[in-house]
Write a protein that holds these residues in place. Structure first.
Motif, short mmCIF file in Angstrom:
data_model
loop_
_atom_site.label_atom_id
_atom_site.label_comp_id
_atom_site.label_asym_id
_atom_site.label_seq_id
_atom_site.Cartn_x
_atom_site.Cartn_y
_atom_site.Cartn_z
N LYS A 286 0.73 -1.22 -0.01
CA LYS A 286 0.10 -0.21 -0.14
C LYS A 286 0.93 1.25 0.17
O LYS A 286 1.86 1.50 0.98
CB LYS A 286 -0.61 0.02 1.22
N GLY A 287 0.77 1.92 -1.20
CA GLY A 287 1.48 3.24 -0.99
C GLY A 287 2.85 3.19 -1.69
O GLY A 287 3.33 4.33 -2.39
N ASP A 288 3.52 2.22 -1.40
CA ASP A 288 4.91 2.13 -1.84
C ASP A 288 5.43 0.60 -1.78
O ASP A 288 4.90 -0.14 -1.21
CB ASP A 288 5.85 3.11 -1.04
N GLU B 148 6.94 -14.64 -8.49
CA GLU B 148 6.31 -13.78 -7.66
C GLU B 148 6.07 -12.48 -8.35
O GLU B 148 6.81 -11.72 -8.94
CB GLU B 148 7.19 -13.54 -6.34
N ALA B 149 4.86 -11.65 -7.79
CA ALA B 149 4.46 -10.63 -8.18
C ALA B 149 4.19 -9.61 -7.27
O ALA B 149 3.76 -9.81 -6.13
CB ALA B 149 3.13 -10.47 -9.19
N HIS B 150 4.74 -8.27 -7.27
CA HIS B 150 4.43 -7.29 -6.23
C HIS B 150 3.44 -6.19 -6.85
O HIS B 150 3.65 -5.51 -7.90
CB HIS B 150 5.70 -6.44 -5.88
N VAL B 151 2.19 -5.91 -6.22
CA VAL B 151 1.21 -5.11 -6.44
C VAL B 151 1.37 -3.94 -5.69
O VAL B 151 1.09 -4.03 -4.26
CB VAL B 151 -0.05 -5.79 -6.58
N VAL B 152 1.47 -2.75 -6.16
CA VAL B 152 1.61 -1.49 -5.21
C VAL B 152 0.34 -0.54 -5.72
O VAL B 152 0.48 -0.21 -6.73
CB VAL B 152 2.80 -0.66 -5.54
N GLU C 49 3.69 9.60 -3.19
CA GLU C 49 5.24 9.75 -2.73
C GLU C 49 5.28 8.12 -2.55
O GLU C 49 5.03 7.51 -1.39
CB GLU C 49 4.86 10.31 -1.24
N CYS C 50 6.25 7.63 -3.38
CA CYS C 50 6.68 6.26 -3.12
C CYS C 50 8.15 6.09 -3.46
O CYS C 50 8.38 5.61 -4.67
CB CYS C 50 6.03 5.51 -3.97
N PRO C 51 9.03 6.40 -2.62
CA PRO C 51 10.40 6.57 -2.89
C PRO C 51 11.15 5.26 -3.27
O PRO C 51 11.87 5.19 -4.24
CB PRO C 51 11.32 7.19 -1.67
N ASN C 52 10.78 4.07 -2.70
CA ASN C 52 11.26 2.77 -3.11
C ASN C 52 11.04 2.47 -4.55
O ASN C 52 11.80 1.94 -5.15
CB ASN C 52 10.94 1.64 -2.05
N LEU C 53 9.69 2.81 -4.84
CA LEU C 53 9.19 2.25 -6.20
C LEU C 53 10.00 3.22 -7.40
O LEU C 53 10.54 2.90 -8.00
CB LEU C 53 7.73 2.48 -6.17
#
Length: 204
Positions: free
Chosen positions: A7-9, A47-51, A59-63
């Motif tokens: 959620k968010g990032d 594996e999938a990552h859903v943001v 505001e999602c600095p890691n992404l």
């Protein structure tokens, strides 16, 4: 298949290796009207990552750090749209890029069916479901069906890239494909500035 929801990032410390599959879900297909809702990613490892985006702030600095990394290739299908959406809402220029739809059009010249479902079925023998494609991606809570759909759109892109690269080399079109991929940020910028329906290379 394993789906990780963020959620968010994107969570910190995830290693996607030298190439990450990327896709977006938006409220519609208009770069002017519709907002970026979801970004999904995969390292090609099942594996999938859903943001799910925090719409209004983004505001999602890691992404952003991952997507802006020039040492990681981004694999997308119809990258033109996703590159433009990410440029508009995250302020990131995706590069380098491999677009499996452009690669399909440069290699599968015997057909006009270049959607992800068609390409994945033919090249990998995998049948994708598109039932959630037109669902409400701006909803506060995403359903399990939406998460599974979002994941499916990135899980096979690494395998497609490998197959298509072999064919591009066989047909002597890899350099041409790379040139097209490199042009995508410019094409996206033209789309965002209003030249989306105009062929600026046309005679008239």
């Amino acid at each position: 298949m394993s789906v990780h929801f963020h959620k968010g990032d994107l969570a910190d410390g995830i290693d996607f290796g030298e190439a990450v599959a990327v896709d977006t879900e938006t409220q519609g297909l208009s770069l002017v009207r519709d907002q970026l809702c979801v970004v999904q990613l995969s390292a090609g490892d099942g594996e999938a990552h859903v943001v799910q985006m925090n719409r209004g702030s983004y505001e999602c600095p890691n992404l952003k750090r991952l997507l802006a990394d020039p040492g990681i290739e981004k694999i997308l299908h119809f990258a033109r749209f996703d590159v433009a959406m990410i440029r508009k809402y995250l302020g990131i220029t995706l590069a380098p890029v491999f677009c499996t739809k452009i690669a399909s059009k440069l290699t599968r010249t015997y057909t006009d069916r270049h959607g992800l479902k068609d390409v994945t079925r033919e090249l990998l023998g995998v049948e994708l479901s598109k039932q959630q494609q037109s669902s409400d991606w701006g909803a506060p809570e995403l359903s399990d069906a939406q998460l599974a759909y979002a994941a499916s759109d990135v899980l096979h892109l690494h395998a497609l890239r490998a197959k298509q690269t072999e064919t591009l080399i066989r047909e002597g079109r890899l350099d041409l494909a790379r040139a097209c991929f490199d042009f995508l940020p410019v094409r996206a910028e033209l789309d965002l500035l209003g030249w989306d329906e105009t062929d600026i290379f046309a005679h008239s």
